[in-house]
Scaffold this motif. Structure first.
Motif, mmCIF file in Angstrom:
data_model
loop_
_atom_site.group_PDB
_atom_site.id
_atom_site.type_symbol
_atom_site.label_atom_id
_atom_site.label_comp_id
_atom_site.label_asym_id
_atom_site.label_seq_id
_atom_site.Cartn_x
_atom_site.Cartn_y
_atom_site.Cartn_z
ATOM 1 N N ASP A 168 0.814 -1.217 0.000
ATOM 2 C CA ASP A 168 0.000 0.000 0.000
ATOM 3 C C ASP A 168 0.853 1.275 0.000
ATOM 4 O OD1 ASP A 168 0.963 0.062 2.589
ATOM 5 O OD2 ASP A 168 -0.995 -0.016 3.548
ATOM 6 N N GLY A 169 2.189 1.138 -0.053
ATOM 7 C CA GLY A 169 3.083 2.282 -0.117
ATOM 8 C C GLY A 169 3.592 2.765 1.228
ATOM 9 N N GLU A 170 3.018 2.269 2.317
ATOM 10 C CA GLU A 170 3.468 2.663 3.657
ATOM 11 C C GLU A 170 4.856 2.096 3.938
ATOM 12 O OE1 GLU A 170 2.044 4.623 6.160
ATOM 13 O OE2 GLU A 170 0.738 5.213 4.510
ATOM 14 N N LEU A 171 5.623 2.844 4.715
ATOM 15 C CA LEU A 171 6.967 2.412 5.089
ATOM 16 C C LEU A 171 6.897 1.182 5.982
ATOM 17 C CD1 LEU A 171 9.990 3.168 4.903
ATOM 18 C CD2 LEU A 171 9.658 4.501 6.978
ATOM 19 N N ALA A 172 7.633 0.140 5.638
ATOM 20 C CA ALA A 172 7.650 -1.095 6.422
ATOM 21 C C ALA A 172 8.925 -1.206 7.258
ATOM 22 C CB ALA A 172 7.530 -2.311 5.504
ATOM 23 N N VAL A 173 10.081 -0.931 6.659
ATOM 24 C CA VAL A 173 11.370 -1.074 7.340
ATOM 25 C C VAL A 173 12.372 -0.127 6.689
ATOM 26 C CG1 VAL A 173 13.311 -2.644 7.794
ATOM 27 C CG2 VAL A 173 10.996 -3.524 7.867
ATOM 28 N N ILE A 174 13.253 0.421 7.517
ATOM 29 C CA ILE A 174 14.429 1.123 7.008
ATOM 30 C C ILE A 174 15.628 0.316 7.476
ATOM 31 C CG2 ILE A 174 15.837 3.205 7.046
ATOM 32 C CD1 ILE A 174 13.309 4.770 7.766
#
Length: 160
Positions: free
Chosen positions: A134-140
């Motif tokens: 969905d485009g949301e940040l999951a991990v950096i």
């Protein structure tokens, strides 16, 4: 009343205890003012702060003697047009490590790591921002080699 074309500038020199003056055209003074302000205007960056925590898979934790694992509960992303800084911090301690480098899309080529004590180290490596469908940040995730040491940060944003 017409505007003046020149301005006389006066300055006192404490070294030779004399007054110096010079007359400059207003246009010259305006150019100096614009030139002095230009770097401030050119630094167009976006800052984003995200809450979460640094967490690592068990396999990575077992081999932590080989890699410095950064502890954090926030990350601040300072992203300019070509460069970015990812600052992994703990609210109670402040910055734990900052990774800086050139950014392209969601990938950064690391050129420097700044440690908690302020030491800046030349480094090589990569940071990646992984996103969900969905485009949301999951991990950096960042992995950098600076000298003989390897530094890792694996940040998971909170979903609340």
């Amino acid at each position: 009343m017409p505007l003046p074309q020149t301005i006389e500038l006066q300055a006192f020199s404490p070294y030779d205890r004399c007054m110096a003056s010079m007359t400059l055209p207003i246009r010259t003074i305006a150019l100096f003012a614009l030139a002095a302000a230009a770097p401030l205007c050119a630094q167009n960056s976006q800052k984003t702060s995200i809450d979460g925590r640094c967490q690592y898979p068990e396999k990575v934790v077992k081999n932590r003697n080989e890699t410095v694992l950064i502890l954090c509960d926030t990350v601040e992303i300072d992203r300019g047009s070509a460069r970015a800084t990812l600052d992994f911090a703990q609210r109670s301690w402040g910055s734990m490590a900052r990774f800086t480098g050139s950014m392209s899309s969601d990938t950064m080529a690391i050129s420097q790591v700044t440690l908690r004590d302020g030491r800046r180290l030349f480094a090589t490596g990569t940071c990646r921002m992984h996103r969900r469908k969905d485009g949301e940040l999951a991990v950096i995730s960042c992995l950098a080699k600076a000298g003989a040491r390897t530094f890792a940060a694996n940040f998971v944003p909170s979903r609340v």
